[in-house]
Design an enzyme around this catalytic site. Structure first.
Site, mmCIF file in Angstrom:
data_model
loop_
_atom_site.group_PDB
_atom_site.id
_atom_site.type_symbol
_atom_site.label_atom_id
_atom_site.label_comp_id
_atom_site.label_asym_id
_atom_site.label_seq_id
_atom_site.Cartn_x
_atom_site.Cartn_y
_atom_site.Cartn_z
ATOM 1 C CE LYS A 213 25.935 -22.130 -10.122
ATOM 2 N NZ LYS A 213 24.137 -21.988 -10.961
ATOM 3 N NE ARG A 223 21.683 -17.611 -4.777
ATOM 4 C CZ ARG A 223 22.279 -18.510 -3.992
ATOM 5 N NH1 ARG A 223 21.790 -18.178 -3.169
ATOM 6 N NH2 ARG A 223 23.183 -19.600 -4.367
ATOM 7 C CE LYS A 267 27.320 -18.925 -11.644
ATOM 8 N NZ LYS A 267 26.463 -19.046 -12.354
ATOM 9 C CB SER A 293 25.833 -11.165 -8.999
ATOM 10 O OG SER A 293 25.376 -12.472 -8.516
ATOM 11 C CE1 TYR A 332 25.510 -10.641 -15.001
ATOM 12 C CE2 TYR A 332 27.452 -11.070 -13.373
ATOM 13 C CZ TYR A 332 25.948 -11.483 -14.295
ATOM 14 O OH TYR A 332 25.325 -12.243 -13.619
HETATM 15 C C1 PBG Z 1 21.962 -20.910 -10.980
HETATM 16 C C2 PBG Z 1 22.978 -20.006 -11.495
HETATM 17 C C3 PBG Z 1 23.962 -18.877 -10.853
HETATM 18 C C4 PBG Z 1 24.192 -18.126 -11.008
HETATM 19 C C5 PBG Z 1 23.679 -18.146 -12.553
HETATM 20 N N1 PBG Z 1 22.762 -19.020 -12.680
HETATM 21 C C6 PBG Z 1 24.365 -19.439 -8.739
HETATM 22 C C7 PBG Z 1 23.085 -19.142 -7.918
HETATM 23 O O1 PBG Z 1 21.924 -19.037 -7.956
HETATM 24 O O2 PBG Z 1 23.026 -20.481 -6.655
HETATM 25 C C8 PBG Z 1 24.901 -17.015 -10.620
HETATM 26 C C9 PBG Z 1 25.022 -16.145 -11.456
HETATM 27 C C10 PBG Z 1 26.238 -14.645 -10.550
HETATM 28 O O3 PBG Z 1 26.298 -14.107 -9.006
HETATM 29 O O4 PBG Z 1 26.259 -13.992 -11.155
HETATM 30 N N2 PBG Z 1 21.470 -21.706 -11.976
#
Ligand code: PBG
Length: 343
Positions: A213, A223, A267, A293, A332
């Site tokens: 990640k 977020r 990711k 996202s 998504y």
């Molecule tokens: C954090 C988390 C994140 C995502 C899922 N769990 C990243 C973050 O906020 O740092 C991102 C998923 C996305 O962007 O679709 N545990």
């Protein structure tokens, strides 16, 4: 006027002389022949659908930065789980937007057996037992600072976070989660979660490690979706991978597998296809990508402006994951893709 004679397109040789009569376009000439030689396919079996949850009843809140995506109350999440099952989507991944009153410095509410994420798991598994439920055990939805770990004196403390995440994983498994997906990137979390699950009778609950990640700009809309964007100070570079690094990503994955991870995840997705390919070649393990996202929103935004064909860009991006070596993709777009593949 300058009198330069026009150069011969192919010099003195014919194209067949140049190519030795090999013409790669032969197989591309018709739809039937393209289908015949197609190497990679996207099917509904490749899809994991991440959904956002809020407390309450019969409410769906739009997420402005993610057009077409909603935060759902548990009852509506169950409805969507039923729809997903009908479409043949194998699994859901749930992400809660936790009420601010339950967030604190250490994310202690994750240890509440009946918190939002666990209630949703129970509701979904009661109503639609045949769909897989994947839960994230990171602390970020539960902390007042939006970090994935416990924050003490400006530092995300590793070992204490691991202890808490492992305990939370047991509660998530008890609620019915089929796969625990730790996204916090603390060292040793996979092994600690494995031990805790086994010690509590959940030896058949799997672990999908967010093995690689990366600290990334592509998480922005997420977020907003879980309400951490206004809270997060600084960045996550002391625990997420540096996005300049590829060898380190392999070491991370190797470590997580040694600790007992059943599946690997990369990711974000599309900017990291090289990592997916490396991990698949190196380990031959079930390998997944999270089309995050920001990747979703970029396609949606460009399509909304008429700059790209959104459906085609969606399908092309997902097939790219298959080509890179993925066994499946968290996206998504999952229900939309499933509908398209059906029709
Ligand atoms: C954090 C988390 C994140 C995502 C899922 N769990 C990243 C973050 O906020 O740092 C991102 C998923 C996305 O962007 O679709 N545990």
């Amino acid at each position: 006027m300058n009198k330069i004679s026009r150069p011969k397109a192919a010099g003195n040789r014919s194209v067949d002389e140049i190519t030795g009569s090999r013409r790669l376009r032969r197989m591309r000439k018709a739809d039937w022949s393209r289908r015949l030689v197609q190497e990679n396919h996207l099917t509904v079996d490749d899809l994991i659908w991440p959904i956002f949850i809020i407390d309450g009843e019969s409410r769906r809140e739009p997420i402005p930065a993610m057009p077409g995506v909603f935060r759902l109350t548990p009852d509506l999440a169950v409805k969507e789980a039923e729809r997903a099952a009908r479409l043949g989507i194998p699994a859901l991944a749930t992400f809660p937007n936790v009420d601010m009153k339950f967030r604190d410095q250490t994310g202690s509410h994750i240890l509440e057996a009946d918190n939002l994420i666990n209630r949703v798991t129970r509701a979904i598994k009661d109503a639609v037992p045949e769909i897989g439920v994947i839960t994230d055990v990171a602390l970020d939805p539960f902390t007042t600072h939006g970090h994935d770990g416990i924050l003490r004196d400006g530092i995300i403390v590793n070992d204490e976070t691991v202890e808490q995440v492992a305990a939370a994983a047991v509660l998530q498994a008890a609620a019915g989660a089929d796969i625990i997906a730790p996204s916090d990137m603390m060292d040793g979390r996979v092994g600690a979660i494995r031990d805790a699950l086994d010690a509590n009778g959940f030896s058949d609950v799997a672990i999908m490690s967010y093995a690689t990640k990366f600290a990334s700009a592509f998480y922005g809309p997420y977020r907003e979706a879980i309400g951490t964007s206004g809270l997060l100070k600084g960045d996550k570079k002391t625990y997420y991978l540096d996005h300049a690094n590829s060898d380190e990503a392999v070491r991370e994955a190797e470590q997580d597998l040694a600790e007992g991870a059943d599946m690997l995840m990369v990711k974000p997705g599309l900017p990291y296809l090289d990592i997916i390919r490396r991990l698949k070649d190196e380990f031959q393990m079930p390998t997944f990508a999270y089309q995050v996202s920001g990747e979703y929103s970029m396609i949606k935004a460009a399509a909304a402006n008429g700059w790209i064909d959104g459906d085609k860009a969606m399908m092309e991006s997902l097939l790219a994951f298959k080509r890179a070596g993925c066994d499946g993709i968290l996206t998504y777009f999952a229900p939309q893709v499933a509908e398209m593949l059906k029709g």
